[in-house]
Design a protein around this motif. Structure first.
Motif, PDB file in Angstrom:
ATOM      1  N   ASP A 208       0.800  -1.221   0.000  1.00 58.20           N
ATOM      2  CA  ASP A 208       0.000   0.000   0.000  1.00 58.20           C
ATOM      3  C   ASP A 208       0.834   1.273   0.000  1.00 58.20           C
ATOM      4  OD1 ASP A 208      -2.286  -1.537   0.011  1.00 58.20           O
ATOM      5  OD2 ASP A 208      -2.523  -1.477   2.193  1.00 58.20           O
ATOM      6  N   ASP A 209       2.103   1.204   0.415  1.00 61.31           N
ATOM      7  CA  ASP A 209       2.927   2.393   0.533  1.00 61.31           C
ATOM      8  C   ASP A 209       3.768   2.673  -0.711  1.00 61.31           C
ATOM      9  OD1 ASP A 209       2.040   2.875   3.143  1.00 61.31           O
ATOM     10  OD2 ASP A 209       3.527   1.507   3.978  1.00 61.31           O
ATOM     11  N   ALA A 210       3.698   1.830  -1.705  1.00 58.18           N
ATOM     12  CA  ALA A 210       4.524   1.994  -2.903  1.00 58.18           C
ATOM     13  C   ALA A 210       4.076   3.211  -3.704  1.00 58.18           C
ATOM     14  CB  ALA A 210       4.461   0.741  -3.761  1.00 58.18           C
ATOM     15  N   ALA A 211       5.047   3.906  -4.314  1.00 59.82           N
ATOM     16  CA  ALA A 211       4.726   5.076  -5.134  1.00 59.82           C
ATOM     17  C   ALA A 211       4.066   4.677  -6.450  1.00 59.82           C
ATOM     18  CB  ALA A 211       5.996   5.871  -5.403  1.00 59.82           C
ATOM     19  N   PHE A 212       4.398   3.489  -6.941  1.00 66.46           N
ATOM     20  CA  PHE A 212       3.886   3.028  -8.235  1.00 66.46           C
ATOM     21  C   PHE A 212       3.223   1.672  -8.047  1.00 66.46           C
ATOM     22  CE2 PHE A 212       7.817   5.479  -8.926  1.00 66.46           C
ATOM     23  CZ  PHE A 212       7.269   6.583  -9.547  1.00 66.46           C
ATOM     24  N   ASP A 213       2.077   1.499  -8.671  1.00 62.56           N
ATOM     25  CA  ASP A 213       1.266   0.298  -8.511  1.00 62.56           C
ATOM     26  C   ASP A 213       1.911  -0.872  -9.259  1.00 62.56           C
ATOM     27  OD1 ASP A 213      -0.701  -1.721  -8.720  1.00 62.56           O
ATOM     28  OD2 ASP A 213      -2.298  -0.244  -8.517  1.00 62.56           O
ATOM     29  N   ALA A 214       2.337  -1.886  -8.523  1.00 54.72           N
ATOM     30  CA  ALA A 214       2.989  -3.042  -9.139  1.00 54.72           C
ATOM     31  C   ALA A 214       2.050  -3.754 -10.108  1.00 54.72           C
ATOM     32  CB  ALA A 214       3.481  -4.007  -8.066  1.00 54.72           C
ATOM     33  N   ASP A 215       0.763  -3.804  -9.784  1.00 57.78           N
ATOM     34  CA  ASP A 215      -0.196  -4.456 -10.685  1.00 57.78           C
ATOM     35  C   ASP A 215      -0.309  -3.704 -12.003  1.00 57.78           C
ATOM     36  OD1 ASP A 215      -0.733  -6.434  -8.833  1.00 57.78           O
ATOM     37  OD2 ASP A 215      -2.488  -5.419  -8.007  1.00 57.78           O
ATOM     38  N   ALA A 216      -0.271  -2.361 -11.945  1.00 59.76           N
ATOM     39  CA  ALA A 216      -0.335  -1.560 -13.165  1.00 59.76           C
ATOM     40  C   ALA A 216       0.930  -1.731 -13.999  1.00 59.76           C
ATOM     41  CB  ALA A 216      -0.550  -0.090 -12.819  1.00 59.76           C
ATOM     42  N   VAL A 217       2.085  -1.828 -13.323  1.00 54.52           N
ATOM     43  CA  VAL A 217       3.346  -2.067 -14.023  1.00 54.52           C
ATOM     44  C   VAL A 217       3.279  -3.406 -14.754  1.00 54.52           C
ATOM     45  CG1 VAL A 217       5.821  -2.504 -13.703  1.00 54.52           C
ATOM     46  CG2 VAL A 217       4.709  -0.636 -12.461  1.00 54.52           C
ATOM     47  N   GLU A 218       2.760  -4.431 -14.090  1.00 53.93           N
ATOM     48  CA  GLU A 218       2.626  -5.749 -14.715  1.00 53.93           C
ATOM     49  C   GLU A 218       1.633  -5.723 -15.865  1.00 53.93           C
ATOM     50  OE1 GLU A 218       1.593  -8.714 -11.886  1.00 53.93           O
ATOM     51  OE2 GLU A 218       3.372  -8.412 -10.642  1.00 53.93           O
ATOM     52  N   ALA A 219       0.536  -4.981 -15.694  1.00 51.19           N
ATOM     53  CA  ALA A 219      -0.523  -4.971 -16.717  1.00 51.19           C
ATOM     54  C   ALA A 219      -0.098  -4.248 -17.980  1.00 51.19           C
ATOM     55  CB  ALA A 219      -1.781  -4.311 -16.137  1.00 51.19           C
ATOM     56  N   THR A 220       0.887  -3.338 -17.877  1.00 47.07           N
ATOM     57  CA  THR A 220       1.230  -2.485 -19.013  1.00 47.07           C
ATOM     58  C   THR A 220       2.467  -2.962 -19.759  1.00 47.07           C
ATOM     59  OG1 THR A 220       0.307  -0.603 -17.798  1.00 47.07           O
ATOM     60  CG2 THR A 220       1.677  -0.104 -19.722  1.00 47.07           C
ATOM     61  N   ALA A 221       3.505  -3.355 -19.045  1.00 45.05           N
ATOM     62  CA  ALA A 221       4.788  -3.687 -19.674  1.00 45.05           C
ATOM     63  C   ALA A 221       5.023  -5.188 -19.715  1.00 45.05           C
ATOM     64  CB  ALA A 221       5.937  -3.016 -18.917  1.00 45.05           C
ATOM     65  N   GLN A 222       5.589  -5.651 -20.823  1.00 40.73           N
ATOM     66  CA  GLN A 222       5.980  -7.053 -20.899  1.00 40.73           C
ATOM     67  C   GLN A 222       7.176  -7.328 -19.997  1.00 40.73           C
ATOM     68  OE1 GLN A 222       6.489  -8.523 -24.901  1.00 40.73           O
ATOM     69  NE2 GLN A 222       7.622 -10.342 -24.233  1.00 40.73           N
ATOM     70  N   ALA A 223       8.138  -6.390 -19.976  1.00 50.36           N
ATOM     71  CA  ALA A 223       9.319  -6.552 -19.122  1.00 50.36           C
ATOM     72  C   ALA A 223       9.881  -5.182 -18.762  1.00 50.36           C
ATOM     73  CB  ALA A 223      10.394  -7.382 -19.829  1.00 50.36           C
ATOM     74  N   VAL A 224      10.343  -5.066 -17.505  1.00 53.96           N
ATOM     75  CA  VAL A 224      11.050  -3.869 -17.039  1.00 53.96           C
ATOM     76  C   VAL A 224      12.459  -4.294 -16.646  1.00 53.96           C
ATOM     77  CG1 VAL A 224      11.110  -1.960 -15.396  1.00 53.96           C
ATOM     78  CG2 VAL A 224       8.896  -2.866 -16.184  1.00 53.96           C
ATOM     79  N   TYR A 225      13.459  -3.772 -17.369  1.00 60.86           N
ATOM     80  CA  TYR A 225      14.860  -4.114 -17.107  1.00 60.86           C
ATOM     81  C   TYR A 225      15.506  -2.982 -16.314  1.00 60.86           C
ATOM     82  CZ  TYR A 225      14.091  -7.627 -20.722  1.00 60.86           C
ATOM     83  OH  TYR A 225      13.591  -8.670 -21.464  1.00 60.86           O
ATOM     84  N   ASN A 226      15.967  -3.305 -15.117  1.00 60.01           N
ATOM     85  CA  ASN A 226      16.590  -2.317 -14.242  1.00 60.01           C
ATOM     86  C   ASN A 226      18.098  -2.568 -14.193  1.00 60.01           C
ATOM     87  OD1 ASN A 226      16.928  -0.329 -12.152  1.00 60.01           O
ATOM     88  ND2 ASN A 226      17.010  -2.016 -10.682  1.00 60.01           N
ATOM     89  N   TYR A 227      18.846  -1.773 -14.955  1.00 63.72           N
ATOM     90  CA  TYR A 227      20.303  -1.917 -14.998  1.00 63.72           C
ATOM     91  C   TYR A 227      20.897  -1.128 -13.828  1.00 63.72           C
ATOM     92  CZ  TYR A 227      19.108  -3.532 -19.639  1.00 63.72           C
ATOM     93  OH  TYR A 227      18.543  -4.219 -20.697  1.00 63.72           O
ATOM     94  N   HIS A 228      21.564  -1.838 -12.922  1.00 69.92           N
ATOM     95  CA  HIS A 228      22.059  -1.195 -11.701  1.00 69.92           C
ATOM     96  C   HIS A 228      23.506  -1.601 -11.458  1.00 69.92           C
ATOM     97  CE1 HIS A 228      21.836  -4.867  -9.114  1.00 69.92           C
ATOM     98  NE2 HIS A 228      20.862  -5.190  -9.952  1.00 69.92           N
TER      99      HIS A 228
END
Length: 302
Positions: A208-228
């Motif tokens: 509930d405290d996340a700035a961005f909705d994980a479900d919305a991220v999953e529903a929109t993008a096939q993959a999110v690549y975080n290069y760190h």
């Protein structure tokens, strides 16, 4: 997927990481000034421990008419958008990188991708990145990412067969997440590529405290690549000092720490490039970056 961390071992690891990074930066903090990556810094033969001296000089020069979407005002404007392309990458500029230097960043990414077999166009997304306060930059990034989501709804309606991809550097890694959050599945995004992103490492977790909705991220993008990279001192040290939080551009997502009990989005992929990246602005730069991996990840989706 980001690894779930146990409190004891992960906290020890992060403490050691922070100690090493601070020691590397000792003696240079007074010269840090703003964290902005587009700010003019003294030229140096090699990146300094601050990693900012090369951020104004590593980019290739974009043509004056390089394609743009400008979301700095409530009604976005465009310049030379490619006509019905098979694919397009929309690139969000880094903090304090409005104007030509932002176009240079996007053009550099395009050239790197082309040299690694991906020949589709890259378009700069100019958001209101010129701010004095970092917190104001964060607010602008979220607002302008949502403005871009509305633009993207119209773009997709006009170009239904175009595969859409997003990318962003540093604080420019935040607007793509706001875009995904706002779209919530309205427009399919094949991939998102984040380079040294200035985002708290628990702000994309399913709680509930996340700035961005994980479900919305999953529903929109096939993959999110975080290069760190744990050698990215701009995120591992100075983002930490600015926000008192750990950034996903340093050690990746952390949904099992003190501030979150959620889980990463199922489409989230942490890509540890510590061995390859030792400077904040090098991720997408030819020869010193990880262009081959970025291009391969993009071509594996969509």
């Amino acid at each position: 997927m980001g690894d779930e961390r146990t409190t004891d071992s992960s906290d020890d690891e992060l403490t050691d990481l922070r100690r090493r990074s601070v020691l590397r930066a000792t003696g240079t903090l007074a010269g840090a000034g703003a964290l902005g990556i587009g700010a003019t810094q003294p030229a140096a033969a090699d990146p300094t421990p601050l990693e900012l001296s090369n951020c104004a000089t590593v980019w290739e020069s974009a043509p004056a008419d390089f394609p743009r979407v400008d979301v700095r005002q409530s009604e976005p404007t465009t310049r030379n958008l490619p006509d019905d392309p098979d694919e397009v990458v929309f690139y969000f500029i880094g903090w304090t990188s409005e104007g030509q230097i932002g176009d240079d960043q996007a053009y550099t990414l395009q050239q790197t991708l082309r040299s690694n077999g991906y020949d589709q166009p890259v378009v700069t997304v100019q958001w209101e990145a010129e701010t004095t306060l970092f917190s104001t930059g964060e607010d602008n990034a979220d607002r302008d990412g949502r403005r871009f989501a509305e633009f993207l709804r119209g773009y997709h309606e006009r170009n239904p067969d175009t595969t859409i991809r997003l990318a962003g550097l540093s604080l420019g890694g935040r607007p793509p997440l706001a875009t995904l959050d706002d779209l919530d599945g309205d427009v399919p995004v094949a991939s998102v590529s984040l380079f040294g992103a200035s985002v708290d490492n628990d702000q994309i977790c399913a709680d509930d405290d996340a700035a961005f909705d994980a479900d919305a991220v999953e529903a929109t993008a096939q993959a999110v690549y975080n290069y760190h990279s744990e050698e990215d001192n701009t995120i591992c040290v100075f983002y930490d000092l600015q926000t008192f939080r750990d950034g996903i551009g340093c050690s990746g997502i952390d949904c099992g720490g003190w501030f979150s009990d959620g889980s990463p989005p199922e489409n989230w992929v942490d890509v540890d490039v510590t061995d390859e990246i030792d400077s904040h602005c090098n991720y997408q730069v030819p020869d010193v970056g990880v262009g081959e991996r970025i291009a391969a990840d993009i071509q594996s989706t969509g």
